[in-house]
Design an enzyme around this catalytic site. Structure first.
Site, PDB file in Angstrom:
ATOM      1  N   LYS A   1      -0.222  13.093  11.550  1.00 25.60           N
ATOM      2  CA  LYS A   1      -0.681  12.235  12.663  1.00 25.60           C
ATOM      3  C   LYS A   1      -1.528  13.010  13.671  1.00 25.60           C
ATOM      4  O   LYS A   1      -2.501  12.490  14.217  1.00 25.60           O
ATOM      5  CB  LYS A   1       0.528  11.603  13.392  1.00 25.60           C
ATOM      6  CG  LYS A   1       1.371  10.718  12.499  1.00 25.60           C
ATOM      7  CD  LYS A   1       2.626  10.238  13.203  1.00 25.60           C
ATOM      8  CE  LYS A   1       3.637  11.321  13.493  1.00 25.60           C
ATOM      9  NZ  LYS A   1       4.286  11.921  12.302  1.00 25.60           N
TER      10      LYS A   1
ATOM     11  N   ASP B   1       5.826  13.833  10.082  1.00 28.01           N
ATOM     12  CA  ASP B   1       5.062  14.993   9.600  1.00 28.01           C
ATOM     13  C   ASP B   1       4.007  14.623   8.564  1.00 28.01           C
ATOM     14  O   ASP B   1       3.705  15.396   7.655  1.00 28.01           O
ATOM     15  CB  ASP B   1       6.007  16.066   8.998  1.00 28.01           C
ATOM     16  CG  ASP B   1       7.013  16.551  10.022  1.00 28.01           C
ATOM     17  OD1 ASP B   1       6.656  16.626  11.207  1.00 28.01           O
ATOM     18  OD2 ASP B   1       8.151  16.861   9.629  1.00 28.01           O
TER      19      ASP B   1
ATOM     20  N   GLY C   1       6.262  17.405  16.344  1.00 29.41           N
ATOM     21  CA  GLY C   1       5.416  18.598  16.279  1.00 29.41           C
ATOM     22  C   GLY C   1       4.155  18.171  15.564  1.00 29.41           C
ATOM     23  O   GLY C   1       4.193  17.836  14.383  1.00 29.41           O
ATOM     24  N   HIS C   2       3.053  18.106  16.291  1.00 32.03           N
ATOM     25  CA  HIS C   2       1.802  17.605  15.717  1.00 32.03           C
ATOM     26  C   HIS C   2       0.805  18.755  15.613  1.00 32.03           C
ATOM     27  O   HIS C   2       0.521  19.424  16.604  1.00 32.03           O
ATOM     28  CB  HIS C   2       1.244  16.468  16.582  1.00 32.03           C
ATOM     29  CG  HIS C   2       2.121  15.242  16.566  1.00 32.03           C
ATOM     30  ND1 HIS C   2       1.808  14.090  17.223  1.00 32.03           N
ATOM     31  CD2 HIS C   2       3.295  15.004  15.923  1.00 32.03           C
ATOM     32  CE1 HIS C   2       2.764  13.192  17.008  1.00 32.03           C
ATOM     33  NE2 HIS C   2       3.674  13.731  16.225  1.00 32.03           N
TER      34      HIS C   2
ATOM     35  N   GLN D   1       7.024  10.699  14.921  1.00 29.56           N
ATOM     36  CA  GLN D   1       7.960  10.392  13.834  1.00 29.56           C
ATOM     37  C   GLN D   1       7.326   9.429  12.814  1.00 29.56           C
ATOM     38  O   GLN D   1       6.129   9.477  12.633  1.00 29.56           O
ATOM     39  CB  GLN D   1       9.285   9.824  14.385  1.00 29.56           C
ATOM     40  CG  GLN D   1      10.127  10.849  15.138  1.00 29.56           C
ATOM     41  CD  GLN D   1       9.693  11.069  16.578  1.00 29.56           C
ATOM     42  OE1 GLN D   1       9.575  10.121  17.326  1.00 29.56           O
ATOM     43  NE2 GLN D   1       9.475  12.300  16.978  1.00 29.56           N
TER      44      GLN D   1
HETATM   45  P1  GDP Z   1       2.484  15.229  12.217  1.00 27.09           P
HETATM   46  O1  GDP Z   1       3.816  15.475  12.828  1.00 27.09           O
HETATM   47  O2  GDP Z   1       2.400  13.887  11.563  1.00 27.09           O
HETATM   48  O3  GDP Z   1       1.346  15.460  13.161  1.00 27.09           O
HETATM   49  O4  GDP Z   1       2.347  16.305  11.036  1.00 27.09           O
HETATM   50  P2  GDP Z   1       2.717  17.873  11.116  1.00 27.09           P
HETATM   51  O5  GDP Z   1       1.699  18.564  11.904  1.00 27.09           O
HETATM   52  O6  GDP Z   1       4.143  18.063  11.506  1.00 27.09           O
HETATM   53  O7  GDP Z   1       2.670  18.272   9.588  1.00 27.09           O
HETATM   54  C1  GDP Z   1       1.517  18.112   8.822  1.00 27.09           C
HETATM   55  C2  GDP Z   1       1.139  19.484   8.220  1.00 27.09           C
HETATM   56  O8  GDP Z   1       0.188  19.287   7.190  1.00 27.09           O
HETATM   57  C3  GDP Z   1       0.457  20.394   9.220  1.00 27.09           C
HETATM   58  O9  GDP Z   1       0.790  21.719   8.919  1.00 27.09           O
HETATM   59  C4  GDP Z   1      -1.027  20.138   8.979  1.00 27.09           C
HETATM   60  O10 GDP Z   1      -1.849  21.244   9.352  1.00 27.09           O
HETATM   61  C5  GDP Z   1      -1.034  19.937   7.490  1.00 27.09           C
HETATM   62  N1  GDP Z   1      -2.086  19.021   6.999  1.00 27.09           N
HETATM   63  C6  GDP Z   1      -2.568  17.889   7.549  1.00 27.09           C
HETATM   64  N2  GDP Z   1      -3.431  17.282   6.716  1.00 27.09           N
HETATM   65  C7  GDP Z   1      -3.495  18.044   5.602  1.00 27.09           C
HETATM   66  C8  GDP Z   1      -4.182  17.922   4.343  1.00 27.09           C
HETATM   67  O11 GDP Z   1      -4.910  16.968   4.083  1.00 27.09           O
HETATM   68  N3  GDP Z   1      -3.967  18.932   3.433  1.00 27.09           N
HETATM   69  C9  GDP Z   1      -3.138  19.988   3.684  1.00 27.09           C
HETATM   70  N4  GDP Z   1      -3.002  20.907   2.737  1.00 27.09           N
HETATM   71  N5  GDP Z   1      -2.495  20.119   4.843  1.00 27.09           N
HETATM   72  C10 GDP Z   1      -2.639  19.159   5.778  1.00 27.09           C
HETATM   73  P1  IMO Z   2       6.699  14.156  14.047  1.00 28.31           P
HETATM   74  O1  IMO Z   2       6.151  13.366  15.202  1.00 28.31           O
HETATM   75  C1  IMO Z   2       9.951  14.668  11.153  1.00 28.31           C
HETATM   76  C2  IMO Z   2      13.991  13.661  12.522  1.00 28.31           C
HETATM   77  C3  IMO Z   2      15.003  14.793  12.660  1.00 28.31           C
HETATM   78  C4  IMO Z   2      16.293  14.038  12.333  1.00 28.31           C
HETATM   79  C5  IMO Z   2      16.062  12.688  12.970  1.00 28.31           C
HETATM   80  C6  IMO Z   2      16.686  12.523  14.360  1.00 28.31           C
HETATM   81  O2  IMO Z   2       6.324  15.585  14.056  1.00 28.31           O
HETATM   82  O3  IMO Z   2       6.427  13.461  12.761  1.00 28.31           O
HETATM   83  P2  IMO Z   2      16.023  13.493  16.752  1.00 28.31           P
HETATM   84  O4  IMO Z   2      15.905  14.900  17.241  1.00 28.31           O
HETATM   85  O5  IMO Z   2      14.795  12.678  16.871  1.00 28.31           O
HETATM   86  O6  IMO Z   2      17.239  12.788  17.322  1.00 28.31           O
HETATM   87  O7  IMO Z   2      16.350  13.646  15.175  1.00 28.31           O
HETATM   88  O8  IMO Z   2      14.648  12.527  13.082  1.00 28.31           O
HETATM   89  N1  IMO Z   2      12.729  13.858  13.268  1.00 28.31           N
HETATM   90  C7  IMO Z   2      11.562  14.147  12.690  1.00 28.31           C
HETATM   91  N2  IMO Z   2      11.251  14.418  11.409  1.00 28.31           N
HETATM   92  N3  IMO Z   2       8.966  14.630  12.083  1.00 28.31           N
HETATM   93  C8  IMO Z   2       9.262  14.337  13.368  1.00 28.31           C
HETATM   94  O9  IMO Z   2       8.303  14.166  14.309  1.00 28.31           O
HETATM   95  C9  IMO Z   2      10.600  14.118  13.738  1.00 28.31           C
HETATM   96  N4  IMO Z   2      11.230  13.838  14.898  1.00 28.31           N
HETATM   97  C10 IMO Z   2      12.531  13.665  14.597  1.00 28.31           C
HETATM   98  O10 IMO Z   2      14.748  15.830  11.743  1.00 28.31           O
HETATM   99  O11 IMO Z   2      16.388  13.843  10.951  1.00 28.31           O
HETATM  100 MG    MG Z   3       5.369  16.901  12.799  1.00 27.60          MG
END
Ligand code: GDP
Ligand code: IMO
Ligand code: MG
Length: 443
Positions: A16, A13, A40-41, A223
């Site tokens: 990416k 999270d 979840g991206h 991840q």
């Molecule tokens: P990912 O799994 O690595 O793609 O990241 P996620 O989408 O799960 O979580 C990142 C969260 O941070 C999302 O809600 C993005 O919209 C938000 N985000 C990304 N870059 C920035 C930033 O520079 N500032 C803020 N405030 N939010 C950001």
């Molecule tokens: P993105 O790509 C954050 C965590 C779960 C749990 C562990 C194992 O959005 O960064 P799983 O379901 O993979 O067997 O769970 O890994 N986990 C993540 N945490 N971002 C993710 O993906 C994750 N995918 C799995 O919360 O701790």
């Molecule tokens: Mg994510």
């Protein structure tokens, strides 16, 4: 060339999706190489939020080939729903391709994930319960069902029977569940096969054609390094390798096809699910950062644990990934804090108080390790409007410089808001972008 790998440098999270979408603008292909819909991206464009779980984060660029590589585990129900949703929003998905060798998440994988966590009770990992672990387990046991199996009813049925056989005991609590009926599963999965058939392809060849033509390919990780099954905080990890090396295996390219490796990180730390988190915060400060950063899971909606930036773990992530650049996201979230702490070593709280400069390999040490911090000045200004490094307050620039020097990797990009335009390209980042374009043009 060039091949650019994007990986999470912390516990997932990190942002990416946003970085992949940004780099995809200059790329000819984007390839997801591991994980599944545990990911979840998020992409935010013109105020609209897109949440992708399986489809690569290049999909909003209509001329970019988007590949779900062989290393990904695919829940076909989630994938078809995601396709439907994108189409509903008038996104052209014709450039998607799915590896025929990718493994499928089956209904029994999700049941086993639930049952496994329930059995662990207090020791549970906190998985996303999407069946990821049991699916990769079947892949390793050579009992997996692959995308190509969807195209042949007889083979599909045979493989499902073989996969179910050794699971009889563990699936006993679900014996009467209609989702486990052989005929039901086969019919449901054949329907998915029909739906997905136009997208199924020899994706290795497609990726190599682009690399051979000197085009840019972005490899999108899911991840993060500390959730890696080999290098992370085992057993509190996911069941794949989110590190850069896995881009080769999960997409079918060799190490020489990779030119740059971008580690995406937040300016602080978060973790969702159980397991060690040496810099974890609680109380009001944690709540404040969680609220400002909107730290709730994209996939499960769970509140993320938050903490100070852990430079010990980050330097370790830089090593195991060979990072060439850092993208520091969410710097804007730290505005308004007087003092910022960054963890530069761990200490064992026991009587001997042993110190660790490097990320400890021993699980027991890691579980008890407490962060030792260097305090840096905070800043009060909001950063969302900053577009140049020089727009940032001096304290923010010093914070970034401390990180880059400690980790030994330059900062290429800084996130100052969720929107795709809310970024600052640093001089180092702009240089890389120019070099990438020049390499593509020269090839
Ligand atoms: P990912 O799994 O690595 O793609 O990241 P996620 O989408 O799960 O979580 C990142 C969260 O941070 C999302 O809600 C993005 O919209 C938000 N985000 C990304 N870059 C920035 C930033 O520079 N500032 C803020 N405030 N939010 C950001
Ligand atoms: P993105 O790509 C954050 C965590 C779960 C749990 C562990 C194992 O959005 O960064 P799983 O379901 O993979 O067997 O769970 O890994 N986990 C993540 N945490 N971002 C993710 O993906 C994750 N995918 C799995 O919360 O701790
Ligand atoms: Mg994510």
């Amino acid at each position: 060339m060039p091949g650019i790998v994007i990986v999470g440098a912390q516990w997932g999270d990190e942002g990416k999706g946003k970085i992949t979408d940004l780099l995809a603008e200059r790329a000819d292909a984007v390839v997801r190489f591991q994980g599944g819909n545990n990911a979840g991206h998020t992409i935010v464009r013109d105020g609209v939020q897109w949440k992708l779980h399986l489809i690569p984060s290049g999909i909003l660029h209509k001329d970019t080939l988007c590949v779900i590589g062989n290393g990904v585990v695919i829940d076909p129900r989630v994938l078809t729903d995601e396709l439907d949703e994108l189409r509903r929003q008038r996104v052209d998905t014709r450039q998607l391709r799915i590896s025929a060798n990718a493994h499928l998440i089956m209904p029994y994988h999700m049941m086993l994930d639930h049952a496994g966590e329930a059995k662990l009770g207090k020791l549970q990992i906190g998985t996303t319960r999407r069946g990821i672990g049991p699916c990769y387990a079947d892949k390793a046991a050579r009992l997996g069902i692959r995308v190509q199996d969807l195209l042949d009813e007889k083979i599909l049925k045979k493989k499902i029977i073989a996969a179910l056989e050794p699971k009889r005991l563990s699936l006993r609590p679900f014996a009467k569940d209609p989702r486990l009926d052989l005929q039901t599963i086969t019919e449901e999965y054949l329907t998915y096969g029909h739906r997905l058939a136009p997208y199924i392809a020899d994706t290795v060849r497609l990726v190599h054609e682009r690399l051979d033509a000197g085009q840019t390919v972005v490899f999108e990780g899911a991840q993060g390094a500390l959730l890696d099954i080999d290098h992370g905080t085992y057993p509190f990890v996911t069941s794949s390798n989110p590190v850069a090396g896995a881009a080769c295996v999960g997409a079918g390219v060799g190490p020489k096809d990779i030119d740059e490796i971008w580690g995406v990180m937040k300016a602080y730390g978060t973790r969702v699910g159980a397991g060690p988190f040496p810099t974890e915060l609680d109380g009001e400060l944690a709540d404040e950062i969680r609220e400002r950063g909107g730290e709730y899971g994209t996939t499960t909606g769970r509140a993320r644990r938050v903490g100070w930036l852990d430079l010990v773990a980050l330097r370790y992530a830089a090593r195991i990934n060979s990072l060439t650049a850092l993208a520091v996201m969410k710097l804007d979230v730290l505005s308004g804090l007087d003092q910022l702490c960054v963890c530069t070593r761990y200490r064992d709280p026991g009587p001997e108080g042993r110190e660790y400069e490097d990320f400890p390999y021993h699980q027991t040490v890691l579980h008890h390790a407490a962060g030792e911090y260097v305090q840096l000045a905070g800043w009060s200004e909001e950063l969302t409007e900053c577009r140049e490094e020089s727009d940032l307050p001096a304290a923010a620039r010093e914070y970034l410089q401390f990180v880059a020097e400690f980790v030994g990797v330059p900062v290429a990009l800084i996130g100052v808001g969720p929107g795709r335009d809310e970024v600052i390209w640093t001089q180092a980042g702009a240089g890389m972008a120019r070099a990438g374009r020049a390499a593509s043009a020269a090839a």
